[in-house]
Design an enzyme around this catalytic site. Structure first.
Site, short mmCIF file in Angstrom:
data_model
loop_
_atom_site.label_atom_id
_atom_site.label_comp_id
_atom_site.label_asym_id
_atom_site.label_seq_id
_atom_site.Cartn_x
_atom_site.Cartn_y
_atom_site.Cartn_z
N SER A 24 0.84 -1.11 0.03
CA SER A 24 -0.02 0.12 -0.18
C SER A 24 0.82 1.27 -0.06
CB SER A 24 -0.84 -0.04 1.20
OG SER A 24 -1.69 -1.19 1.27
N GLN A 147 -9.29 3.22 -2.01
CA GLN A 147 -8.32 3.38 -3.24
C GLN A 147 -8.97 4.63 -4.25
OE1 GLN A 147 -7.73 -0.61 -5.00
NE2 GLN A 147 -6.78 -1.23 -2.75
N ASP A 292 -8.60 -6.33 4.92
CA ASP A 292 -7.81 -7.17 4.21
C ASP A 292 -7.40 -8.23 5.45
OD1 ASP A 292 -7.90 -6.14 2.00
OD2 ASP A 292 -5.96 -4.97 1.81
#
Length: 404
Positions: A24, A147, A292
Site C-alpha cells: 500500500s 483506493q 484485508d
C-alpha cells in the site's frame, strides 16, 4: 491444477522473518515519484502488484495490462488522466474487467478528465487521454473504496489549483486515506481534513527526500494466526513501527484477544503465544478500517474453535474474488458453519476440523495465506499456491522456515 500439501505441523513455531515493504505504501510512493523525481524510496515491496505498478509507470506502450492489481488500476486511472499528451488504454484480467470503477471515473470527469469505457459501462478497460486539469473541486461518496479517494489525493498536489475533495456521507476506510495524507505531508504538501472536506494545496516540486517503506502488516497477519494456533510459539518480524500508517496494524490489538502478545522493538515486533483468549471481544468486531485481515481473523477463530461476528466487510465483495462467499465455501468444506450478508460474517464455534481438505484460492493471494496456518491443526492442501506472489512472493519459504 497445481496444489500444495502442508502436512500437520508437529512442532512449536518459532524464528525470525524479514517481510517485504508494504504494498500500500509502496504503490502510493511509486506514483508520487513520477511527479517528484527527486523522491527516493527504500524497502519497496517485491509484490506482483508493486512490480506491475513500476512496469506500468515505466511503460512506453499505448496499452497497459495490470492483471489482477486493483490498486494499480485505481491509482493509474488518475495518474494517466493528468499525464499530458498521452493516450493510454488501461486494461486487466477478466476479474478486473468486472470490478467497478465508475465512481472514480465520474469524479475524474468532474475535474475535466477525458476517459472512455471501451467495453462495459462503468468497468475497465479504459481509454484515458491525459490533459491538464484546472478544476479544483470534486464530491465523492464517503463509503466507497479508499483506493478511489487515495487515487484522487495522489494527483491533487500536481493540479494547478490543488484540490478540495468533499465527502457525501460518512467516511469509512479512514486508515488508508490517512496513510495517503501522511505520505503527502512527509513530502511537504500542505493539506487539511476538516469535517467533510480534504484540502490539498498545489506542490509542483519538492526537496530531495528519502522515504523508507514500513513492512507490510497484512503479511504479518498470517504469523499472528500461526502464533495464535501454536502453543508456546514465538516469532520475530521486521521491519515494523509502533506508530504505523497502516490500518492493518490494528492486528496487535485484535490478536491480544486471540492469545498473542506483541512486543515492539527497534523496527521489529515479537509475537508470543499467551494462551489468553477473550472470545467476547470478537462478537461485534468492525473491520471497516482493515478489511484485508478479515480472512486471517476468521480462519484463526475457526482453528481455535471460537465464534466471531465481523462487520464492516462490504468492500470484500469486490476484491480479487467475493471474499465473503469464498470464506463461507472453504470453511464449510472444513466442517465449519458461516453465515454472511453483504457486509457481515458470522462464524459459528465448532470443535472438529476436517482433514486433507483442498482449499480453493479463487485467484486471491489472501485466501492461500490465510488458510495455511490451519496446518497447525490438520494436514491441508492449498490450490494454486503461487497466487501469493501478488503481495508476498516469499511467503511459502518464510512459512516453511518457522514451521519445519
Amino acid at each position: 491444477m497445481e496444489s500444495l500439501k502442508i502436512n500437520k505441523i508437529n512442532k512449536t513455531v518459532g524464528g525470525t522473518i524479514q517481510i517485504t515493504g508494504s504494498k500500500s505504501e509502496s504503490n502510493r510512493l511509486l506514483v508520487l515519484q513520477q511527479f517528484y523525481p527527486n523522491l527516493k524510496i527504500e524497502n519497496v515491496s517485491n509484490s506482483d502488484d508493486s512490480k506491475l505498478m513500476q512496469k506500468a509507470l515505466a511503460s512506453s506502450l499505448n496499452e497497459i495490462n495490470i492483471g489482477h492489481a486493483g490498486t494499480a488500476m485505481r491509482f493509474l486511472t488518475s495518474y494517466f488522466s493528468v499525464k499530458e499528451n498521452s493516450v493510454i488504454v488501461l486494461t486487466g484480467s477478466h476479474r478486473m474487467k468486472n470490478r467497478p470503477i465508475k465512481i472514480l471515473v465520474d469524479a475524474l470527469r468532474d475535474l475535466g478528465s477525458e476517459i472512455e469505457y471501451l467495453e462495459k459501462e462503468g468497468y475497465p478497460p479504459l481509454k484515458i487521454t491525459g490533459k491538464k486539469l484546472d478544476k479544483d473541486f470534486v464530491e465523492i461518496e464517503g463509503n466507497v473504496s479508499s483506493q478511489y479517494i487515495s487515487s484522487l489525493l495522489l494527483i491533487a498536489p500536481t493540479l494547478y489549483n490543488g484540490l478540495r475533495l468533499k465527502f457525501k456521507g460518512e467516511v469509512t476506510s479512514v486508515p488508508y486515506i490517512k496513510m495517503t495524507l501522511t505520505l503527502l505531508a512527509e513530502l511537504g504538501v500542505e493539506l487539511s481534513w476538516d469535517d467533510d472536506s480534504i484540502l490539498i494545496q498545489p506542490k509542483p516540486i519538492i526537496n530531495n527526500k528519502t522515504v523508507v517503506v514500513e513492512s507490510d502488516w497484512s503479511s504479518a497477519s498470517y504469523y499472528y494466526s500461526l502464533v495464535s494456533l501454536s502453543p508456546n510459539s514465538e516469532v520475530k518480524l521486521s521491519s515494523y513501527k509502533q506508530n504505523s500508517l497502516q490500518g492493518d496494524s490494528v492486528l496487535a490489538k485484535i490478536y491480544e484477544n486471540l492469545g498473542v502478545e506483541t512486543t515492539f522493538g527497534v523496527n521489529s515486533i515479537t509475537l508470543k503465544n499467551t494462551g489468553n483468549l477473550n472470545p467476547s471481544k470478537l462478537m461485534n468486531l468492525n473491520l471497516i478500517g482493515a478489511p484485508d485481515i478479515a480472512q486471517t481473523v476468521v480462519v484463526t477463530c475457526f482453528g481455535l474453535g471460537i465464534e466471531c461476528y465481523l462487520t464492516g466487510l462490504h468492500t470484500l465483495k469486490i476484491k480479487e474474488t467475493d471474499r465473503l462467499v469464498a470464506l463461507k465455501n472453504e470453511i464449510e468444506k472444513l466442517g465449519g458453519v458461516v453465515l454472511i450478508t453483504n457486509e457481515t460474517l458470522n462464524l459459528k464455534s465448532t470443535t472438529k476440523i476436517n482433514e486433507n481438505i483442498s482449499i480453493a484460492t479463487y485467484d486471491d493471494h489472501r485466501m492461500a495465506m490465510a488458510f495455511a496456518p490451519l496446518a497447525i491443526k490438520v494436514s491441508i492442501y492449498i490450490e494454486e499456491p503461487n497466487v501469493v506472489s501478488k503481495s508476498y512472493p516469499d511467503f511459502w519459504e518464510d512459512f516453511e522456515q518457522i514451521t519445519s
